[in-house]
Design an enzyme around this catalytic site. Sequence first.
Site, PDB file in Angstrom:
ATOM      1  N   HIS A  13      -8.819  -3.107  -5.693  1.00  0.00           N
ATOM      2  CA  HIS A  13      -8.967  -3.328  -4.079  1.00  0.00           C
ATOM      3  C   HIS A  13      -9.893  -2.439  -3.599  1.00  0.00           C
ATOM      4  O   HIS A  13     -10.300  -1.315  -4.362  1.00  0.00           O
ATOM      5  CB  HIS A  13      -7.376  -2.762  -3.776  1.00  0.00           C
TER       6      HIS A  13
ATOM      7  N   GLY B 263      -7.321  -4.343   7.516  1.00  0.00           N
ATOM      8  CA  GLY B 263      -6.510  -3.327   8.189  1.00  0.00           C
ATOM      9  C   GLY B 263      -7.260  -3.186   9.560  1.00  0.00           C
ATOM     10  O   GLY B 263      -6.821  -2.408  10.349  1.00  0.00           O
TER      11      GLY B 263
ATOM     12  N   LYS C 158       0.582  -1.232  -0.044  1.00  0.00           N
ATOM     13  CA  LYS C 158       0.213   0.255  -0.041  1.00  0.00           C
ATOM     14  C   LYS C 158       0.635   1.142  -0.017  1.00  0.00           C
ATOM     15  O   LYS C 158       1.758   1.326  -0.612  1.00  0.00           O
ATOM     16  CB  LYS C 158      -0.885  -0.198   0.970  1.00  0.00           C
TER      17      LYS C 158
ATOM     18  N   GLU D 258      -9.977  -0.470  -1.036  1.00  0.00           N
ATOM     19  CA  GLU D 258      -9.465   0.868  -0.985  1.00  0.00           C
ATOM     20  C   GLU D 258      -9.720   1.910  -2.399  1.00  0.00           C
ATOM     21  O   GLU D 258      -9.674   3.083  -2.313  1.00  0.00           O
ATOM     22  CB  GLU D 258      -8.076   0.958  -0.550  1.00  0.00           C
TER      23      GLU D 258
END
Length: 253
Positions: free
Chosen positions: A95, A173, A11, A97
């Site tokens: 992803h 996360g 990331k 995110e």
Amino acid sequence: MRSYIIAGNWKMNKTVAESVALAKEIVEKTKGISKTEVVIAPTYLAAAKVADVIKGSNVKLAVQDIHWKDQGAFTGKVSVDMVKEIGAEYVIIGHSEQRQYFHETDETVNLKVKKVLGAGLKPIICIGETLDERKAGKLESVLTAQVEGAYKDISNGDALKTVIAYEPVWAIGTGVVATDDQAQEAQKSVRSLVAKLYGEATAEAIRIQYGGSMNAGNAAGLLAQNDIDGGLIGGASLKADTFFSIIEAAEKR
């Protein structure tokens, strides 16, 4: 039999120098790994130097995204030719995110998958539901839309070159991990969706990773499930020791 694939998604972490140092550690630790495919995805800035570090090793390079156009006025983006030139073999696409913060859609995922496959690279296609969607009983409908969207107009032969990463958004996360049974249930559901598109043989051949806070402590249990073929690892991939513990768990299966 499907082989395991453990991919580290770094990331927006690590400077270029830190990325090079971590890559060197991972290369050293994975010298004896023979059954498990190991992939790391540094930032764009570090990718070229990391590629030099891992050349000739057991470790393969991924990048965290690409644009579906070859070139043009797309400030902040990179093309598939750019990442292919430095030695990337995998591209992470879709992803959560990217979907949450940068307006990724099933349609743009599909465009990127086609572009990556057309360049001879391999997409790691991320799918997964939010906590609200799971609580509302929408798990199957969300995964169906994401799988069908990602693979729209993709041939059977190209589908076999892809990897799927099932990542429940509520477990990314957060330290919250799906139980082994929850993860297996979702992974099996994903495989059945692929079977509807391409048949049982293709579905059985495609590797499906789990991507939600997998770490050294829970990797063995998750990897023991029939339909979990590896992990897309976030935080636990930022230290060589913890990342290698997950790789080792896969290697011992």
